[in-house]
Write a protein that holds these residues in place. Structure first.
Motif, mmCIF file in Angstrom:
data_model
loop_
_atom_site.group_PDB
_atom_site.id
_atom_site.type_symbol
_atom_site.label_atom_id
_atom_site.label_comp_id
_atom_site.label_asym_id
_atom_site.label_seq_id
_atom_site.Cartn_x
_atom_site.Cartn_y
_atom_site.Cartn_z
ATOM 1 N N SER A 56 -2.820 -52.949 -26.642
ATOM 2 C CA SER A 56 -3.266 -52.900 -24.928
ATOM 3 C C SER A 56 -2.423 -51.490 -24.224
ATOM 4 O O SER A 56 -1.432 -52.130 -23.954
ATOM 5 C CB SER A 56 -3.413 -54.541 -24.004
ATOM 6 O OG SER A 56 -4.382 -55.216 -24.527
ATOM 7 N N GLY A 76 -0.916 -50.654 -20.455
ATOM 8 C CA GLY A 76 -0.694 -51.745 -19.711
ATOM 9 C C GLY A 76 1.343 -51.911 -19.406
ATOM 10 O O GLY A 76 1.431 -51.469 -20.192
ATOM 11 N N THR A 135 1.914 -60.782 -25.134
ATOM 12 C CA THR A 135 0.180 -60.970 -24.575
ATOM 13 C C THR A 135 0.470 -62.534 -24.649
ATOM 14 O O THR A 135 0.870 -62.753 -26.013
ATOM 15 C CB THR A 135 -0.957 -59.904 -24.705
ATOM 16 O OG1 THR A 135 -0.763 -60.650 -26.295
ATOM 17 C CG2 THR A 135 -0.279 -59.087 -24.319
ATOM 18 N N SER A 168 -3.184 -63.057 -26.185
ATOM 19 C CA SER A 168 -3.675 -63.009 -26.860
ATOM 20 C C SER A 168 -3.152 -62.730 -28.650
ATOM 21 O O SER A 168 -3.867 -62.441 -29.616
ATOM 22 C CB SER A 168 -4.127 -61.828 -26.947
ATOM 23 O OG SER A 168 -3.553 -60.673 -26.282
ATOM 24 N N GLU A 206 -7.575 -49.235 -25.165
ATOM 25 C CA GLU A 206 -8.041 -50.968 -24.432
ATOM 26 C C GLU A 206 -7.123 -50.704 -22.946
ATOM 27 O O GLU A 206 -5.384 -50.349 -23.097
ATOM 28 C CB GLU A 206 -7.924 -52.068 -25.768
ATOM 29 C CG GLU A 206 -8.263 -53.214 -24.746
ATOM 30 C CD GLU A 206 -8.798 -54.097 -25.860
ATOM 31 O OE1 GLU A 206 -9.726 -54.034 -26.740
ATOM 32 O OE2 GLU A 206 -7.259 -55.045 -26.373
ATOM 33 N N LYS A 207 -7.313 -51.496 -22.450
ATOM 34 C CA LYS A 207 -6.409 -52.007 -20.777
ATOM 35 C C LYS A 207 -6.399 -53.098 -20.505
ATOM 36 O O LYS A 207 -6.778 -54.265 -21.912
ATOM 37 C CB LYS A 207 -7.437 -51.503 -19.999
ATOM 38 C CG LYS A 207 -8.327 -50.197 -19.119
ATOM 39 C CD LYS A 207 -6.798 -49.272 -18.803
ATOM 40 C CE LYS A 207 -7.619 -47.861 -18.844
ATOM 41 N NZ LYS A 207 -6.405 -47.074 -18.437
ATOM 42 N N LEU A 208 -4.993 -53.019 -20.547
ATOM 43 C CA LEU A 208 -4.432 -54.760 -20.661
ATOM 44 C C LEU A 208 -5.264 -55.933 -19.696
ATOM 45 O O LEU A 208 -5.494 -55.248 -18.711
ATOM 46 C CB LEU A 208 -2.527 -54.828 -19.703
ATOM 47 C CG LEU A 208 -2.742 -56.133 -19.665
ATOM 48 C CD1 LEU A 208 -2.293 -56.981 -20.996
ATOM 49 C CD2 LEU A 208 -0.760 -55.883 -19.706
ATOM 50 N N GLU A 209 -5.736 -57.021 -20.104
ATOM 51 C CA GLU A 209 -6.374 -57.809 -18.566
ATOM 52 C C GLU A 209 -5.123 -58.221 -18.269
ATOM 53 O O GLU A 209 -4.156 -59.345 -19.193
ATOM 54 C CB GLU A 209 -7.547 -58.725 -19.364
ATOM 55 C CG GLU A 209 -8.468 -59.422 -18.756
ATOM 56 C CD GLU A 209 -8.776 -60.252 -19.454
ATOM 57 O OE1 GLU A 209 -9.133 -61.338 -19.307
ATOM 58 O OE2 GLU A 209 -8.987 -60.518 -20.887
ATOM 59 N N ASN A 210 -5.669 -58.625 -16.810
ATOM 60 C CA ASN A 210 -4.484 -59.462 -16.037
ATOM 61 C C ASN A 210 -4.626 -60.742 -16.469
ATOM 62 O O ASN A 210 -6.001 -61.299 -16.085
ATOM 63 C CB ASN A 210 -4.813 -59.154 -14.549
ATOM 64 C CG ASN A 210 -4.552 -57.268 -14.006
ATOM 65 O OD1 ASN A 210 -3.496 -57.408 -14.593
ATOM 66 N ND2 ASN A 210 -5.177 -56.789 -12.625
ATOM 67 N N ASN A 227 -3.151 -62.113 -19.406
ATOM 68 C CA ASN A 227 -2.942 -62.196 -21.133
ATOM 69 C C ASN A 227 -1.710 -61.548 -20.601
ATOM 70 O O ASN A 227 -1.115 -60.604 -21.415
ATOM 71 C CB ASN A 227 -3.631 -61.328 -21.288
ATOM 72 C CG ASN A 227 -3.824 -61.195 -22.767
ATOM 73 O OD1 ASN A 227 -2.991 -61.982 -23.467
ATOM 74 N ND2 ASN A 227 -3.956 -60.250 -24.150
ATOM 75 N N THR A 241 1.571 -60.176 -16.346
ATOM 76 C CA THR A 241 0.619 -59.220 -15.877
ATOM 77 C C THR A 241 1.146 -59.330 -14.027
ATOM 78 O O THR A 241 0.495 -57.996 -13.423
ATOM 79 C CB THR A 241 -0.670 -58.892 -16.762
ATOM 80 O OG1 THR A 241 -1.274 -60.625 -15.517
ATOM 81 C CG2 THR A 241 -0.698 -59.313 -18.076
ATOM 82 N N ASN A 298 0.839 -55.050 -13.483
ATOM 83 C CA ASN A 298 -0.435 -54.538 -14.511
ATOM 84 C C ASN A 298 -0.538 -54.714 -12.823
ATOM 85 O O ASN A 298 -1.607 -53.795 -13.116
ATOM 86 C CB ASN A 298 -0.543 -55.174 -15.672
ATOM 87 C CG ASN A 298 -1.351 -54.342 -15.690
ATOM 88 O OD1 ASN A 298 -1.106 -52.898 -16.169
ATOM 89 N ND2 ASN A 298 -2.445 -54.744 -16.166
#
Length: 418
Positions: free
Chosen positions: A299, A301, A337, A339, A390-394, A396, A399, A402
């Motif tokens: 990711s 970010g 993360t 994930s 892929e962008k980092l999801e806030n 995860n 963040t 981010n």
């Protein structure tokens, strides 16, 4: 210690009325849990169920009225929350001070609030106890005035919320570490502004920051830019006896002091397949890396180190995709993360590092560089990954960085006035 701008506010008249009404109707509230452990700085202040009478002392009327008058809690009020502030008005007077004493004559420490119209005890009051608040001021004629009003706090509530800090006392963390406060029960949206108003942060040197609600059970605080290296931080959750919705009250107050370590920043660029490491603004190392392959990309970010494990095992045998199932011993793992993306040593990919991406989303480094990084980093150190698919999801991971500052302040329950 300089006061940090933490955007506190004194509870409004609506909030004070709501707190008193909640106490009278429900008679019961809560305080904190964080990441499965209580803050070592927590001090559980159980109240005493002692009765209390009423007392009110008034200034004799000799000409135009002058002086201060306690407006909340109301005179002779019962079942007052243990978190109550003392609100007052002034008439033909200035330079107010507030004194609060228990029926036994014991003085309560506290401080005047920014609005100049209220005073807050430095901790939760005892339960079931009578108190007398006195407002002293200088009248328009230059003479001192003094007016008092008494109230009795509620009995110890049976429905309480535990509040906790993720960070422990005197912990040293990285420049990207958010202050994390967790609640043992969801805080209703209508109560979050009152709760946030009781969360304060002080830092030396002073740095601007704000609280951001991650979820109904978790709120974070970060400064506008990364913490300065060497910053000393003291923060307090003054939530003991505070109404927190549905008849619940904060269990206790919690105070924590921490320190920020050196500025240690890792920047990974997928275009070059290299990590650049800076310490206090100076580049100290460039490290070849291998990132996530196209089917499992890393990711892009800004993240921070969440936890560190010298040895662990990565086990994905429950993955629905057979191609992603593996069980592998890992050295020098640093979680980024929720994930499952880590920085870690990957001796099996050392021939690929700096050239080709072969990982399952992690930042692979050599065994030697994994050990070196592990010895340098702290929880809260920053890593930014750039130019991946892929962008980092806030949400995860932590963040907080981010998001832009403008995005971050939108998560505050109190309007930002900076």
């Amino acid at each position: 210690m300089a006061a940090m701008r933490s955007h506190r506010r004194t509870p409004s008249r609506k909030s004070a009325w709501r707190a008193l009404s909640a106490a009278a109707l429900a008679g019961t509230l809560a305080l904190l849990t964080a990441c499965g452990s209580d803050s070592p700085a927590a001090s559980w202040n159980d109240g005493k169920n002692e009765g209390g009478g009423q007392q009110q002392q008034q200034q004799e009327d000799s000409g135009p009225k002058q002086g201060g008058t306690v407006t909340s809690p109301a005179a002779d009020a019962k079942d007052v929350p243990a978190s109550t502030p003392i609100a007052f008005t002034l008439e033909n007077a200035s330079n107010p001070t507030v004194e609060l004493k228990s029926a036994s004559g014991e003085s309560v420490k506290g401080a005047m609030q920014e609005d100049g119209k209220s005073w807050l005890p430095e901790g939760a009051l005892d339960y079931g106890t009578k108190y007398t608040a006195t407002v002293n001021a200088t009248g328009a004629d230059g003479k001192p005035t003094s007016n008092s009003s008494s109230f009795t706090t509620m009995a110890k509530p049976s429905k309480v919320v535990r509040v906790s800090s993720f960070l422990g006392e005197n912990q040293v963390v990285g420049v990207g570490m958010p202050i994390i406060v967790q609640f043992g029960r969801a805080v209703p949206k209508d109560y979050r502004d009152d709760v946030q108003a009781r969360l304060s942060v002080q830092s030396t040197p002073e740095q601007e920051g704000i609280w951001h609600w991650i979820s109904p059970t978790e709120v974070h605080y970060r400064p506008k830019t990364y913490w300065q290296s060497g910053t000393k931080i003291s923060y307090k959750m003054q939530t003991g006896g505070l109404p927190m919705g549905d008849g619940y009250y904060g269990r206790a107050d919690v105070s924590v002091e921490i320190k920020i370590g050196p500025s240690f920043i890792m920047t990974v660029d997928n275009k070059t397949k290299k990590m650049t490491v800076t310490k206090d603004g100076k580049v100290i190392k460039t490290i070849p890396v291998s990132l996530g392959k196209p089917s499992t990309p890393s990711s892009s970010g800004t993240m921070v180190v969440i936890e560190k494990q010298r040895k662990t095992v990565f086990d994905t045998m429950d993955d629905p995709n057979p191609a992603n199932r593996y069980r592998t011993p890992i050295d020098f793992a640093q979680r980024l993360t929720w994930s499952g993306q880590f920085i870690h040593a990957a001796p099996w990919s050392e021939g690929k590092q700096g050239r080709v991406n072969v990982s399952h989303g992690c930042v692979n480094v050599s065994e030697a560089m994994g050990g070196w990084l592990f010895g340098q980093t702290r929880i809260g150190d920053v890593i930014t990954v750039k130019n991946t698919e892929e962008k980092l999801e806030n949400g995860n991971g932590w963040t907080d960085w981010n998001m832009s500052w403008d995005q971050y302040v939108k998560g505050s329950a109190i309007p930002y006035n900076g």
